[in-house]
Design a protein around this motif. Structure first.
Motif, PDB file in Angstrom:
ATOM      1  N   GLY A   1       0.835  -1.191   0.000  1.00 59.83           N
ATOM      2  CA  GLY A   1       0.000   0.000   0.000  1.00 59.83           C
ATOM      3  C   GLY A   1       0.867   1.236   0.000  1.00 59.83           C
ATOM      4  O   GLY A   1       2.090   1.178   0.134  1.00 59.83           O
TER       5      GLY A   1
ATOM      6  N   LEU B   1      -1.535   1.839  -4.953  1.00 59.56           N
ATOM      7  CA  LEU B   1      -1.199   0.482  -4.537  1.00 59.56           C
ATOM      8  C   LEU B   1      -0.072   0.011  -5.450  1.00 59.56           C
ATOM      9  O   LEU B   1      -0.218   0.019  -6.673  1.00 59.56           O
ATOM     10  CB  LEU B   1      -2.430  -0.412  -4.694  1.00 59.56           C
ATOM     11  CG  LEU B   1      -2.310  -1.829  -4.194  1.00 59.56           C
ATOM     12  CD1 LEU B   1      -2.266  -1.829  -2.662  1.00 59.56           C
ATOM     13  CD2 LEU B   1      -3.480  -2.648  -4.661  1.00 59.56           C
TER      14      LEU B   1
ATOM     15  N   ARG C   1      -8.761   1.195  -1.262  1.00 54.34           N
ATOM     16  CA  ARG C   1      -7.909   1.007  -0.090  1.00 54.34           C
ATOM     17  C   ARG C   1      -7.553  -0.459   0.071  1.00 54.34           C
ATOM     18  O   ARG C   1      -8.313  -1.338  -0.328  1.00 54.34           O
ATOM     19  CB  ARG C   1      -8.567   1.548   1.171  1.00 54.34           C
ATOM     20  CG  ARG C   1      -9.795   0.805   1.600  1.00 54.34           C
ATOM     21  CD  ARG C   1     -10.478   1.516   2.769  1.00 54.34           C
ATOM     22  NE  ARG C   1     -11.603   0.733   3.219  1.00 54.34           N
ATOM     23  CZ  ARG C   1     -11.694   0.186   4.414  1.00 54.34           C
ATOM     24  NH1 ARG C   1     -10.737   0.366   5.290  1.00 54.34           N
ATOM     25  NH2 ARG C   1     -12.744  -0.528   4.747  1.00 54.34           N
ATOM     26  N   LEU C   2      -6.397  -0.681   0.676  1.00 55.54           N
ATOM     27  CA  LEU C   2      -5.916  -2.022   0.960  1.00 55.54           C
ATOM     28  C   LEU C   2      -6.210  -2.310   2.424  1.00 55.54           C
ATOM     29  O   LEU C   2      -5.715  -1.615   3.310  1.00 55.54           O
ATOM     30  CB  LEU C   2      -4.413  -2.123   0.679  1.00 55.54           C
ATOM     31  CG  LEU C   2      -3.772  -3.488   0.879  1.00 55.54           C
ATOM     32  CD1 LEU C   2      -4.381  -4.507  -0.075  1.00 55.54           C
ATOM     33  CD2 LEU C   2      -2.278  -3.404   0.685  1.00 55.54           C
TER      34      LEU C   2
END
Length: 170
Positions: free
Chosen positions: A73, A83, A120-121
């Motif tokens: 990330g 990412l 988002r991770l």
């Protein structure tokens, strides 16, 4: 011998003009219907093409994540961070810009998805991490495998757990 009488019936000028007027109205209505039909087909084709692009982008993201040796990330870990994907020593990135997911490999850029929200991770200790991409009315979730070395070390630690090995050797 019998004579056959042939008489031809014609139409008057007024009848011919009325028939041409009616035929013109029918022709114009048919042309208007064809125009509306072609506009409907064009709109439906555009919707299908966009849906195909979205499916292709989703499939491509899945392929990129599955083929990556490791995934990292952004530095801040926020939702707007890119990412980073690593494969065979090359770094590429997935980033959200102008509500689109972009694939960046050096100078090459490719738009994979349009009309997206944040990406988002999500880290998970027990299972694989998850990449979440917000879209109108749904959230796409992709599994992200940990690096092979990390998976290997975790598997070895689980195997050795409970065997009572001592690190101190005289």
């Amino acid at each position: 011998m019998c004579r056959v009488k042939h008489t031809l019936h014609g139409s008057t000028l007024a009848e011919t003009l009325v028939m041409m007027l009616v035929a013109g109205i029918v022709f114009l209505a048919a042309m208007e219907a064809l125009t509306l039909l072609s506009q409907l087909v064009a709109r439906r084709t555009a919707v299908l093409v966009e849906a195909g692009r979205q499916r292709d982008g989703i499939f491509r993201i899945g392929q990129l994540l599955a083929a990556a040796d490791s995934v990292r990330g952004g530095e801040g870990g926020g939702t707007g961070e890119p990412l980073y994907l690593y494969r065979a020593g090359r770094e590429t990135a997935l980033a959200v810009g102008d509500s689109a997911v972009l694939y960046v490999a050096g100078e090459f850029r490719d738009t994979l998805l349009r009309r997206v929200g944040p990406m988002r991770l999500v880290r998970c200790d027990a299972a694989s991490d998850t990449l979440e991409i917000g879209m109108p009315g749904r959230t796409l979730k992709f599994p992200v495998l940990r690096p092979a070395r990390e998976r290997y070390e975790k598997a070895i630690a689980e195997i050795e757990n409970g065997y009572g090995y001592e690190d101190d050797h005289p």
